[in-house]
Design an enzyme around this catalytic site. Structure first.
Site, PDB file in Angstrom:
ATOM      1  CD  GLU A 100      41.108  80.883 152.680  1.00 34.82           C
ATOM      2  OE1 GLU A 100      41.951  80.726 151.647  1.00 34.82           O
ATOM      3  OE2 GLU A 100      41.575  81.422 153.754  1.00 34.82           O
ATOM      4  CG  ASP A 101      43.695  77.673 149.889  1.00 35.36           C
ATOM      5  OD1 ASP A 101      43.346  78.251 151.168  1.00 35.36           O
ATOM      6  OD2 ASP A 101      44.988  77.481 150.131  1.00 35.36           O
ATOM      7  CG  ASP A 104      45.019  74.592 159.332  1.00 33.33           C
ATOM      8  OD1 ASP A 104      44.397  73.593 159.866  1.00 33.33           O
ATOM      9  OD2 ASP A 104      45.994  75.268 159.478  1.00 33.33           O
ATOM     10  CG  PHE A 153      50.393  70.232 155.134  1.00 36.79           C
ATOM     11  CD1 PHE A 153      50.324  71.296 155.901  1.00 36.79           C
ATOM     12  CD2 PHE A 153      51.117  70.529 153.927  1.00 36.79           C
ATOM     13  CE1 PHE A 153      50.600  72.797 155.064  1.00 36.79           C
ATOM     14  CE2 PHE A 153      51.466  71.672 153.297  1.00 36.79           C
ATOM     15  CZ  PHE A 153      51.059  73.098 153.931  1.00 36.79           C
ATOM     16  NE  ARG A 166      51.528  78.253 145.117  1.00 33.41           N
ATOM     17  CZ  ARG A 166      51.052  78.412 146.519  1.00 33.41           C
ATOM     18  NH1 ARG A 166      49.595  78.406 146.645  1.00 33.41           N
ATOM     19  NH2 ARG A 166      51.843  79.379 147.366  1.00 33.41           N
TER      20      ARG A 166
END
Ligand code: IMP
Length: 182
Positions: A100-101, A104, A153, A166
């Protein structure tokens, strides 16, 4: 130089490369050298991370992708999670590594654990590049975490804001957001 909109560079390309190398070593230690791991990359955000991670790993592996859309309804509600693309391969009896990146609220990882765990893999571990522990709403087991960050963020290295940023080789904090995030 950072593009407009990026206030702070949180992790440089070099810092990321070093940490990804360390994660790959940890993963190698936990897996057998004679049994391929099924790596499951969660699209889209993990595509850069997984490309670097697997090239730093020595464990044999096969790679597959899963795509999830999550329409988060806030920090505590799971909102709606939709499976956009399932795996092409079977994972029953195989060691599996979810990549996973960023974790959260944890809802996405929680969902993935449920659906993939139900397919009876031999083992199910998770690697994420970033985690925001202060935002966690549900328990989401992480075995390998690159960096813990505060509730900011971030974009770059695969992570986006409205599909942009990205391609940045580093991870940065967005300066101004035109629309609310969550
Ligand atoms: P969770 O289900 O709340 O854990 O959300 C996980 C997903 O939200 C990640 O896979 C990202 O796609 C997205 N996300 C959460 N925080 C950020 C961020 O800071 N930048 C970019 N995407 C984020």
């Amino acid at each position: 130089m950072a593009p407009p909109g990026i206030r702070t560079i949180l992790f440089t390309a070099n810092q990321i490369r070093d940490r990804v190398g360390e994660l790959a070593c940890e993963i190698d230690k936990d897996h057998r050298p004679d049994e391929p791991v099924q790596v499951v990359a969660v699209l889209k955000g993990s595509f850069v991370f997984v490309a670097d991670l697997i090239r730093a790993m020595r464990t044999p592996l096969t790679l597959d992708f899963i795509a999830i859309a999550s329409y988060s309804a806030g920090t505590t509600s799971p909102g709606e999670i939709q499976l956009l693309k399932d795996l092409d391969s079977k994972i029953e009896g195989r060691p599996v590594l979810i990549v996973e990146d960023i974790v959260d609220t944890g809802h996405t990882l929680h969902y993935l654990h449920n659906i993939l765990g139900a397919r009876a893999p031999k083992s199910l571990r998770t690697a994420c590049l970033l985690t925001k522990p202060s935002r966690r709403a549900v328990t989401a087991p992480i075995d390998y975490a690159g960096f813990e960050i505060e509730d900011r963020f971030v974009v770059g290295y695969g992570l986006d804001y409205r599909e942009q940023f990205r391609q940045l080789p580093y991870i940065g904090i967005l300066d101004e957001l035109t629309e609310p995030l969550r």
